[in-house]
Design a protein around this motif. Sequence first.
Motif, PDB file in Angstrom:
ATOM      1  N   VAL A  81       0.771  -1.227  -0.015  1.00 47.57           N
ATOM      2  CA  VAL A  81       0.106  -0.009  -0.047  1.00 47.57           C
ATOM      3  C   VAL A  81       0.996   1.241   0.014  1.00 47.57           C
ATOM      4  CG1 VAL A  81      -1.642   1.379   1.465  1.00 47.57           C
ATOM      5  CG2 VAL A  81      -2.107  -1.151   0.917  1.00 47.57           C
ATOM      6  N   SER A  82       1.903   1.339   0.798  1.00 46.12           N
ATOM      7  CA  SER A  82       2.594   2.528   0.894  1.00 46.12           C
ATOM      8  C   SER A  82       4.088   2.483   0.377  1.00 46.12           C
ATOM      9  CB  SER A  82       2.957   2.893   2.665  1.00 46.12           C
ATOM     10  OG  SER A  82       3.713   1.877   3.224  1.00 46.12           O
ATOM     11  N   GLY A  83       4.587   1.001   0.100  1.00 39.93           N
ATOM     12  CA  GLY A  83       5.935   1.088  -0.668  1.00 39.93           C
ATOM     13  C   GLY A  83       7.327   0.989   0.822  1.00 39.93           C
ATOM     14  N   ARG A  84       6.498   0.905   1.957  1.00 41.90           N
ATOM     15  CA  ARG A  84       7.559   1.416   2.956  1.00 41.90           C
ATOM     16  C   ARG A  84       7.087   0.222   4.242  1.00 41.90           C
ATOM     17  NH1 ARG A  84       7.212   7.901   3.294  1.00 41.90           N
ATOM     18  NH2 ARG A  84       8.046   8.144   1.048  1.00 41.90           N
ATOM     19  N   ARG A  85       8.102   0.260   5.034  1.00 44.02           N
ATOM     20  CA  ARG A  85       7.940  -0.611   6.223  1.00 44.02           C
ATOM     21  C   ARG A  85       7.315   0.142   7.058  1.00 44.02           C
ATOM     22  NH1 ARG A  85      12.368  -1.598   8.993  1.00 44.02           N
ATOM     23  NH2 ARG A  85      11.581  -3.323   9.911  1.00 44.02           N
ATOM     24  N   VAL A  86       7.275   1.331   7.146  1.00 44.09           N
ATOM     25  CA  VAL A  86       6.476   2.148   8.310  1.00 44.09           C
ATOM     26  C   VAL A  86       5.864   3.057   7.372  1.00 44.09           C
ATOM     27  CG1 VAL A  86       6.902   3.696  10.131  1.00 44.09           C
ATOM     28  CG2 VAL A  86       8.490   1.791   9.917  1.00 44.09           C
ATOM     29  N   SER A  87       4.489   3.042   8.013  1.00 45.24           N
ATOM     30  CA  SER A  87       3.514   4.234   7.220  1.00 45.24           C
ATOM     31  C   SER A  87       2.588   4.481   8.177  1.00 45.24           C
ATOM     32  CB  SER A  87       2.958   3.334   6.095  1.00 45.24           C
ATOM     33  OG  SER A  87       2.207   2.288   6.392  1.00 45.24           O
ATOM     34  N   PRO A  88       1.606   5.520   7.924  1.00 46.67           N
ATOM     35  CA  PRO A  88       0.424   5.570   8.720  1.00 46.67           C
ATOM     36  C   PRO A  88      -0.282   4.406   8.937  1.00 46.67           C
ATOM     37  CG  PRO A  88       0.592   7.392   6.952  1.00 46.67           C
ATOM     38  CD  PRO A  88       1.889   6.323   6.630  1.00 46.67           C
ATOM     39  N   PRO A  89      -1.172   4.344   9.911  1.00 45.78           N
ATOM     40  CA  PRO A  89      -2.101   3.199  10.097  1.00 45.78           C
ATOM     41  C   PRO A  89      -2.590   2.383   8.955  1.00 45.78           C
ATOM     42  CG  PRO A  89      -2.751   5.036  11.819  1.00 45.78           C
ATOM     43  CD  PRO A  89      -1.735   5.611  10.688  1.00 45.78           C
ATOM     44  N   LEU A  90      -2.449   1.202   8.867  1.00 47.62           N
ATOM     45  CA  LEU A  90      -2.672   0.369   7.702  1.00 47.62           C
ATOM     46  C   LEU A  90      -4.132   0.463   7.045  1.00 47.62           C
ATOM     47  CD1 LEU A  90      -1.883  -1.581   5.343  1.00 47.62           C
ATOM     48  CD2 LEU A  90      -1.943  -3.318   7.192  1.00 47.62           C
ATOM     49  N   PHE A  91      -5.022   0.172   8.025  1.00 54.07           N
ATOM     50  CA  PHE A  91      -6.427  -0.088   7.521  1.00 54.07           C
ATOM     51  C   PHE A  91      -7.141   1.199   7.055  1.00 54.07           C
ATOM     52  CE2 PHE A  91      -5.465  -3.377  10.788  1.00 54.07           C
ATOM     53  CZ  PHE A  91      -5.419  -4.098  10.010  1.00 54.07           C
ATOM     54  N   GLU A  92      -6.779   2.549   8.054  1.00 53.26           N
ATOM     55  CA  GLU A  92      -7.094   3.722   7.587  1.00 53.26           C
ATOM     56  C   GLU A  92      -6.651   4.291   6.376  1.00 53.26           C
ATOM     57  OE1 GLU A  92      -6.025   2.736  10.604  1.00 53.26           O
ATOM     58  OE2 GLU A  92      -7.386   3.158  12.274  1.00 53.26           O
ATOM     59  N   SER A  93      -5.307   3.904   6.183  1.00 53.33           N
ATOM     60  CA  SER A  93      -4.604   4.186   4.771  1.00 53.33           C
ATOM     61  C   SER A  93      -5.469   3.474   3.617  1.00 53.33           C
ATOM     62  CB  SER A  93      -3.112   3.644   4.957  1.00 53.33           C
ATOM     63  OG  SER A  93      -2.548   4.295   5.731  1.00 53.33           O
ATOM     64  N   MET A  94      -5.868   2.275   3.619  1.00 54.40           N
ATOM     65  CA  MET A  94      -6.542   1.674   2.870  1.00 54.40           C
ATOM     66  C   MET A  94      -8.146   2.366   2.328  1.00 54.40           C
ATOM     67  SD  MET A  94      -5.743  -2.500   3.653  1.00 54.40           S
ATOM     68  CE  MET A  94      -4.244  -3.226   3.124  1.00 54.40           C
ATOM     69  N   GLU A  95      -8.562   2.793   3.461  1.00 52.41           N
ATOM     70  CA  GLU A  95      -9.913   3.377   3.433  1.00 52.41           C
ATOM     71  C   GLU A  95      -9.633   4.629   2.719  1.00 52.41           C
ATOM     72  OE1 GLU A  95     -13.055   5.974   6.333  1.00 52.41           O
ATOM     73  OE2 GLU A  95     -11.821   4.164   7.147  1.00 52.41           O
ATOM     74  N   VAL A  96      -8.636   5.523   2.917  1.00 52.10           N
ATOM     75  CA  VAL A  96      -8.453   6.753   2.415  1.00 52.10           C
ATOM     76  C   VAL A  96      -8.132   6.571   0.875  1.00 52.10           C
ATOM     77  CG1 VAL A  96      -6.768   8.833   2.143  1.00 52.10           C
ATOM     78  CG2 VAL A  96      -7.543   7.803   4.363  1.00 52.10           C
ATOM     79  N   LEU A  97      -7.146   5.482   0.557  1.00 55.97           N
ATOM     80  CA  LEU A  97      -6.842   5.081  -0.880  1.00 55.97           C
ATOM     81  C   LEU A  97      -8.056   4.676  -1.750  1.00 55.97           C
ATOM     82  CD1 LEU A  97      -3.732   3.162  -0.489  1.00 55.97           C
ATOM     83  CD2 LEU A  97      -3.861   5.331  -1.748  1.00 55.97           C
ATOM     84  N   GLY A  98      -8.916   4.229  -1.015  1.00 61.49           N
ATOM     85  CA  GLY A  98     -10.235   3.310  -1.866  1.00 61.49           C
ATOM     86  C   GLY A  98      -9.962   2.008  -2.099  1.00 61.49           C
ATOM     87  N   ARG A  99     -10.958   1.450  -2.448  1.00 62.48           N
ATOM     88  CA  ARG A  99     -11.033   0.049  -2.859  1.00 62.48           C
ATOM     89  C   ARG A  99     -10.178  -0.327  -4.077  1.00 62.48           C
ATOM     90  NH1 ARG A  99     -14.386  -3.849  -5.641  1.00 62.48           N
ATOM     91  NH2 ARG A  99     -14.773  -5.722  -4.460  1.00 62.48           N
ATOM     92  N   GLY A 100     -10.359   0.477  -4.938  1.00 70.22           N
ATOM     93  CA  GLY A 100     -10.037   0.395  -6.403  1.00 70.22           C
ATOM     94  C   GLY A 100      -8.031   0.471  -6.276  1.00 70.22           C
ATOM     95  N   ALA A 101      -7.644   1.508  -5.702  1.00 75.61           N
ATOM     96  CA  ALA A 101      -6.262   1.791  -5.836  1.00 75.61           C
ATOM     97  C   ALA A 101      -5.755   0.758  -4.609  1.00 75.61           C
ATOM     98  CB  ALA A 101      -5.913   3.092  -4.925  1.00 75.61           C
ATOM     99  N   THR A 102      -6.323   0.529  -3.493  1.00 72.66           N
ATOM    100  CA  THR A 102      -5.749  -0.797  -2.675  1.00 72.66           C
ATOM    101  C   THR A 102      -5.697  -1.974  -3.418  1.00 72.66           C
ATOM    102  OG1 THR A 102      -6.756   0.413  -0.704  1.00 72.66           O
ATOM    103  CG2 THR A 102      -6.158  -1.916  -0.350  1.00 72.66           C
ATOM    104  N   LEU A 103      -6.657  -2.410  -4.103  1.00 67.16           N
ATOM    105  CA  LEU A 103      -6.370  -3.677  -4.676  1.00 67.16           C
ATOM    106  C   LEU A 103      -5.465  -3.847  -5.985  1.00 67.16           C
ATOM    107  CD1 LEU A 103     -10.231  -4.570  -4.704  1.00 67.16           C
ATOM    108  CD2 LEU A 103      -8.386  -5.767  -3.400  1.00 67.16           C
TER     109      LEU A 103
END
Length: 515
Positions: A483-505
């Motif tokens: 999702v982020s390209g990194r080992r450390v990122s903002p909270p994972l599930f919240e990040s997926m919500e912000v990205l949206g379903r299409g971008a996450t997949l």
Amino acid sequence: MSSASFSSPVVPRLRVAPSPTGDPHVGTAYMALFNLAFARQQQGVFLLRVEDTDRTRFRADSEQQLYDTLSWLGLDWDEGPDRGGPFAPYRQSERLTTYQPYVEKLIAQGHAYHCWCSPERLSAMREEQQRSKSPVTGYDRLCYGMTREERATLPGFQETPVVRMLIPDEVPLTFTDLIRGTVQAPRPDDQVILKADGFPTYHLAVVVDDHEMGVTHVVRGEEWISSTPKHLLLYRWLGLTPPVFAHMPLLRNTDKSKISKRKNPAARLTWFRERGYLPEALVNFLALLAYPPAKDADGKDVEIFSLDEFSRDFDWSKVNPVGPIFDLGKLDWLNGMYVRDLSVEELTARLIPYLQADGLFGPSPSLGEVARLKSLAALIQPRLVTLADAPDQLRPFFVPDADLVVEDDARASLTAKNAPDPAGVLDAAIEALTALPDDENVDLGQVQGSWTHDRIEETLRAALVTGLGLKPKFAFGPLRVAVSGRRVSPPLFESMEVLGRGATLRRLQALRTTC
């Protein structure tokens, strides 16, 4: 010695008087803060004077930088070159005719004299004094008592003279300081007060201007203690009432050396804005450098306070005369506290210029970009130290999915010891999230917002932790990298919500193709 000890019917007038010789020094803000705090407490006047008599170091753009940085910090002045006032002009270069009568008076009284010594001759004199370890240093008064014609017959003559003070043998060297009490200063030499180019030196100009502008309190750095006897002499010779002096401790690096722009980037006032420190945090930090925190009802230190609170309780007797260490770690802590106290809306607004400077936003961000930033700002706010840290943390969320870069250490973590097969984890996650209904297909009878961080987390825990029997840190590591390209990122599930379903997949599938 409290502030009340120096109260008087006279309205206090204080000033900050920087020189426009480059990027404003953080010490300018430090001095301005303490001047302003006392002026506001006493319902006095705070003025800004530009001391631009050093033409060799003058920079035309520096004056505007002074206005911009002090305004950014909220250290506002009542009178100044840009605002006018009853004692205009407030630039020394525009006051040259003001100083001449004072120079002539000093010469006529025998308190000053012309000196025709060339810079080469003065340099040679100083070198000889150092070589011979002479107990007498400073100007040797070669020109004192001579006419121009007499001096011209001797070596080291220059056509245009300077004017020097004639320091008496019994010059008073002690004075009373608002912070330090009785102070003993070193003996001065015959200081130049008017240069060959017709500009006054600091020593004459500061006395004349402070007098003519009605300055009642001179608050400046302790490096000027050695000059105070000269200034008091000038006040006495000219028949002027001297102000109250307060010499602040100098800001110091961790090695206790004086903080300077040449050696420390944090000495530049604009550096703090570039690095994303909040102005209110920096003002708070500067106050704490030389002033103790207040106490709460339980006797605990109150280290976070506003400029108004600082001004309200200000007392000169509490200023610590020992040079404080400029500890950026403390500033980082303070800034983080201020960042976390901002509303999400305010934090979003303050972050926009940093994302623009980094190229993530254009000059006019869209409503969608700002909305996404607002959602992300809430995620990174708890761990954000400075605003300039935000673009790097937010970059994965503002680049096209195909342009997401997986960092080397993040990719290496996928095959680290004890790590599960990333391909299997990603396959299971993609299958589970694909089955999660899209908001657009939710029946009217269902709860709206199926692509939420709560539903995403519930779905992935069921698929990876329960279904594959993985520990959460192993189960979600590959997803974070995808999702982020990194080992450390903002909270994972919240990040997926912000990205949206299409971008996450798409991002999960992109990483899966490389595993």
